[in-house]
Design an enzyme around this catalytic site. Structure first.
Site, PDB file in Angstrom:
ATOM      1  N   HIS A   1       0.844  -1.198   0.000  1.00  0.00           N
ATOM      2  CA  HIS A   1       0.000   0.000   0.000  1.00  0.00           C
ATOM      3  C   HIS A   1       0.889   1.262   0.000  1.00  0.00           C
ATOM      4  CE1 HIS A   1      -3.646   2.304   1.617  1.00  0.00           C
ATOM      5  NE2 HIS A   1      -2.657   3.168   1.791  1.00  0.00           N
ATOM      6  N   GLU A   2       1.912   1.254   0.851  1.00  0.00           N
ATOM      7  CA  GLU A   2       2.777   2.439   0.947  1.00  0.00           C
ATOM      8  C   GLU A   2       3.652   2.597  -0.299  1.00  0.00           C
ATOM      9  OE1 GLU A   2       2.074   4.592   3.136  1.00  0.00           O
ATOM     10  OE2 GLU A   2       0.748   3.215   4.187  1.00  0.00           O
TER      11      GLU A   2
HETATM   12 ZN    ZN Z   1      -2.536   5.218   2.193  1.00  0.00          ZN
END
Ligand code: ZN
Length: 182
Positions: free
Chosen positions: A153-154
């Site tokens: 996600h990051e």
């Molecule tokens: Zn985020």
């Protein structure tokens, strides 16, 4: 301390930038920001502090979410004993990943997205990344399950991608049976 209003909202175009590689040594501003980001994430996951300061819980935050287009992010991952494993990940690259895909059953959250978003975001169940730590040393991290989802996600944030981009608009639960829910 970070203010919640420091975090860019999903409508902010800056979140769509591809962040730039970081060179070392880091300047004091970046180091201070990294510490503030980690503090914010830990506080946001401790119930009494979160409710006192009205913080939404989050385990990861990328620099671009504070308007800084540099390739780094931090993660504060709560353990069973209520301590936090803290990660500062700079200039990450995926070295390898599993074939197996997983998705977060409760959906993914993002501190830049202030609404519930339904649907499946396919993620690798296990990934190994190479990155630089806060001192510029090259390190490897093997992440699985929840931590693997957070890392992916990051890493997407560094490329201007938000988690909703990965949900099929016509069929948000497409391929549900081909992945393992965690
Ligand atoms: Zn985020």
């Amino acid at each position: 301390m970070l203010k919640t209003t420091d975090i860019l909202d999903e409508k902010d175009k800056r979140l769509r930038q591809v962040s730039k590689a970081v060179s070392f040594p880091l300047n004091k501003k970046d180091i201070d920001m990294i510490n503030d980001m980690l503090e914010h994430l830990v506080n946001s996951q401790i119930e009494e502090i979160a409710s006192k300061y009205n913080l939404r819980p989050g385990m990861g935050l990328a620099a671009i979410q504070l308007g800084v287009n540099k390739r780094y992010f931090v993660i504060a991952h709560e353990q069973d004993d209520k301590t936090f494993n803290k990660y500062v990940i700079i200039n990450p690259k995926i070295v390898s990943h599993s074939e197996e895909l997983i998705y977060a059953g409760g959906g993914e959250g993002c501190l830049s997205v202030n609404r519930e978003v339904e649907g499946i975001i396919p993620r690798f169940a296990r990934i190994t990344i190479e990155y630089q730590d806060i001192d510029g040393n090259t390190k490897k991290l093997r992440a699985r399950e929840e931590l693997a989802i957070a890392v992916q996600h990051e890493m997407d944030h560094l490329n201007g991608i938000l988690f909703m981009d990965k949900i099929d608009k016509d069929n948000p639960f497409k391929d549900e049976d081909k992945m393992r829910m965690i």
